[in-house]
Design a protein around this motif. Structure first.
Motif, short mmCIF file in Angstrom:
data_model
loop_
_atom_site.label_atom_id
_atom_site.label_comp_id
_atom_site.label_asym_id
_atom_site.label_seq_id
_atom_site.Cartn_x
_atom_site.Cartn_y
_atom_site.Cartn_z
N PHE A 16 -4.85 26.98 26.46
CA PHE A 16 -3.18 27.20 25.97
C PHE A 16 -2.77 26.27 25.97
O PHE A 16 -3.26 24.29 26.21
CB PHE A 16 -2.32 27.99 27.08
CG PHE A 16 -2.61 27.46 28.62
CD1 PHE A 16 -1.68 26.73 29.02
CD2 PHE A 16 -3.85 27.78 29.34
CE1 PHE A 16 -2.23 25.73 30.72
CE2 PHE A 16 -4.26 27.83 30.24
CZ PHE A 16 -2.92 26.71 31.19
N ARG A 17 -0.96 26.30 24.94
CA ARG A 17 -0.62 24.79 24.86
C ARG A 17 0.63 25.16 25.88
O ARG A 17 1.18 26.39 26.54
CB ARG A 17 0.24 24.99 23.03
CG ARG A 17 -1.53 24.45 22.34
CD ARG A 17 -0.78 24.49 21.64
NE ARG A 17 0.28 25.73 20.95
CZ ARG A 17 0.14 27.00 20.36
NH1 ARG A 17 -1.61 26.51 20.14
NH2 ARG A 17 0.68 27.79 19.85
N MET A 18 1.46 23.85 25.87
CA MET A 18 2.34 23.82 26.55
C MET A 18 4.22 24.29 25.44
O MET A 18 4.07 24.27 24.30
CB MET A 18 3.49 22.36 26.95
CG MET A 18 1.66 21.86 28.34
SD MET A 18 1.56 22.75 29.21
CE MET A 18 0.12 23.78 29.53
N ARG A 19 4.95 25.18 26.15
CA ARG A 19 6.52 25.08 25.60
C ARG A 19 7.12 23.88 24.88
O ARG A 19 6.21 22.67 25.39
CB ARG A 19 7.12 25.58 26.84
CG ARG A 19 6.40 26.66 27.16
CD ARG A 19 8.36 28.03 28.00
NE ARG A 19 7.65 29.10 28.52
CZ ARG A 19 8.18 29.56 27.93
NH1 ARG A 19 8.80 29.80 26.57
NH2 ARG A 19 8.60 31.40 28.72
N PHE A 52 -8.72 21.52 33.61
CA PHE A 52 -8.77 19.86 32.43
C PHE A 52 -7.50 20.06 31.49
O PHE A 52 -7.04 20.58 31.07
CB PHE A 52 -10.54 20.62 31.77
CG PHE A 52 -11.19 20.34 32.55
CD1 PHE A 52 -12.17 19.70 33.39
CD2 PHE A 52 -11.55 21.96 32.79
CE1 PHE A 52 -12.90 20.31 34.22
CE2 PHE A 52 -12.43 22.20 33.75
CZ PHE A 52 -13.42 20.70 34.63
N ARG A 53 -7.45 18.62 30.78
CA ARG A 53 -6.43 17.97 30.02
C ARG A 53 -7.49 17.80 28.79
O ARG A 53 -8.33 17.24 29.30
CB ARG A 53 -5.03 17.03 30.53
CG ARG A 53 -4.91 17.41 29.73
CD ARG A 53 -3.17 16.21 30.41
NE ARG A 53 -2.13 15.90 29.29
CZ ARG A 53 -2.23 14.59 29.16
NH1 ARG A 53 -2.16 13.82 29.77
NH2 ARG A 53 -1.06 14.86 28.01
N VAL A 67 -7.22 23.35 29.40
CA VAL A 67 -8.46 24.40 29.52
C VAL A 67 -8.66 24.42 30.94
O VAL A 67 -9.03 23.54 31.73
CB VAL A 67 -9.82 23.64 28.94
CG1 VAL A 67 -11.18 24.94 29.02
CG2 VAL A 67 -9.35 23.66 27.75
N GLU A 68 -8.60 25.95 31.80
CA GLU A 68 -8.90 26.29 32.89
C GLU A 68 -10.12 26.97 32.64
O GLU A 68 -10.32 28.07 31.94
CB GLU A 68 -7.30 27.19 33.47
CG GLU A 68 -6.98 26.07 33.84
CD GLU A 68 -5.47 27.32 33.89
OE1 GLU A 68 -4.14 26.93 34.53
OE2 GLU A 68 -5.65 28.57 33.86
N VAL A 69 -10.54 26.91 34.15
CA VAL A 69 -12.48 27.66 33.96
C VAL A 69 -11.88 28.15 35.65
O VAL A 69 -11.92 27.88 36.64
CB VAL A 69 -13.72 26.75 33.88
CG1 VAL A 69 -14.70 27.67 34.18
CG2 VAL A 69 -13.49 26.35 32.68
N SER A 106 -7.98 33.59 26.68
CA SER A 106 -8.92 34.06 27.84
C SER A 106 -9.81 34.77 27.03
O SER A 106 -9.99 35.72 26.18
CB SER A 106 -8.48 34.96 29.20
OG SER A 106 -6.70 34.41 29.49
N SER A 107 -11.27 34.15 27.35
CA SER A 107 -12.38 34.44 27.14
C SER A 107 -13.44 34.36 28.14
O SER A 107 -13.23 33.80 28.86
CB SER A 107 -13.00 33.38 26.66
OG SER A 107 -12.28 33.56 25.25
#
Length: 116
Positions: A16-19, A52-53, A67-69, A106-107
């Motif tokens: 995702f991206r930030m606002r 992760f950034r 990115v989040e896992v 999300s995947s």
């Protein structure tokens, strides 16, 4: 085509991206101090959570700042806890404040095992 949600264990990758106007560093602080600790406190369900950034110009290429896992023992149980447990209200409100909701992807992923 919509991706089916799994029954039982799941490994999910969120991007995702930030606002607008929110620097990714602000999310990084939120992730390290609120999001990851509160989610991982539900260790009976959340078995792994790494964030992760996205570095450098690759963020534009992948359309994500973060990115989040996350690995969970039971996806449906996690959704119930995520959406209703009082301890996760700061996670949900912080995420809503910082993240552009239209950018969230999300995947569900499965490992490709070596030697099989």
């Amino acid at each position: 085509m919509a991706q089916p949600t799994p029954d039982g264990p799941a490994l999910v990758v969120n991007m995702f991206r930030m606002r607008p106007g929110i620097p990714p560093d602000r999310f990084a602080e939120f992730s390290a101090t609120v999001d990851q600790p509160l989610c991982l406190a539900h260790s009976d369900i959340v078995t792994r959570f790494d964030a992760f950034r996205v570095a450098g110009p690759t963020g534009e290429a992948v359309g994500a700042d973060i990115v989040e896992v996350m690995e969970v023992s039971d996806w449906n149980a996690w959704v119930r806890v995520r959406d209703h447990h009082p301890s996760l209200r700061p996670v949900m409100s912080g995420f809503d404040e910082l993240v552009d909701p239209a950018s969230v992807r999300s995947s569900f992923v499965v490992p490709i095992l070596r030697g099989q």
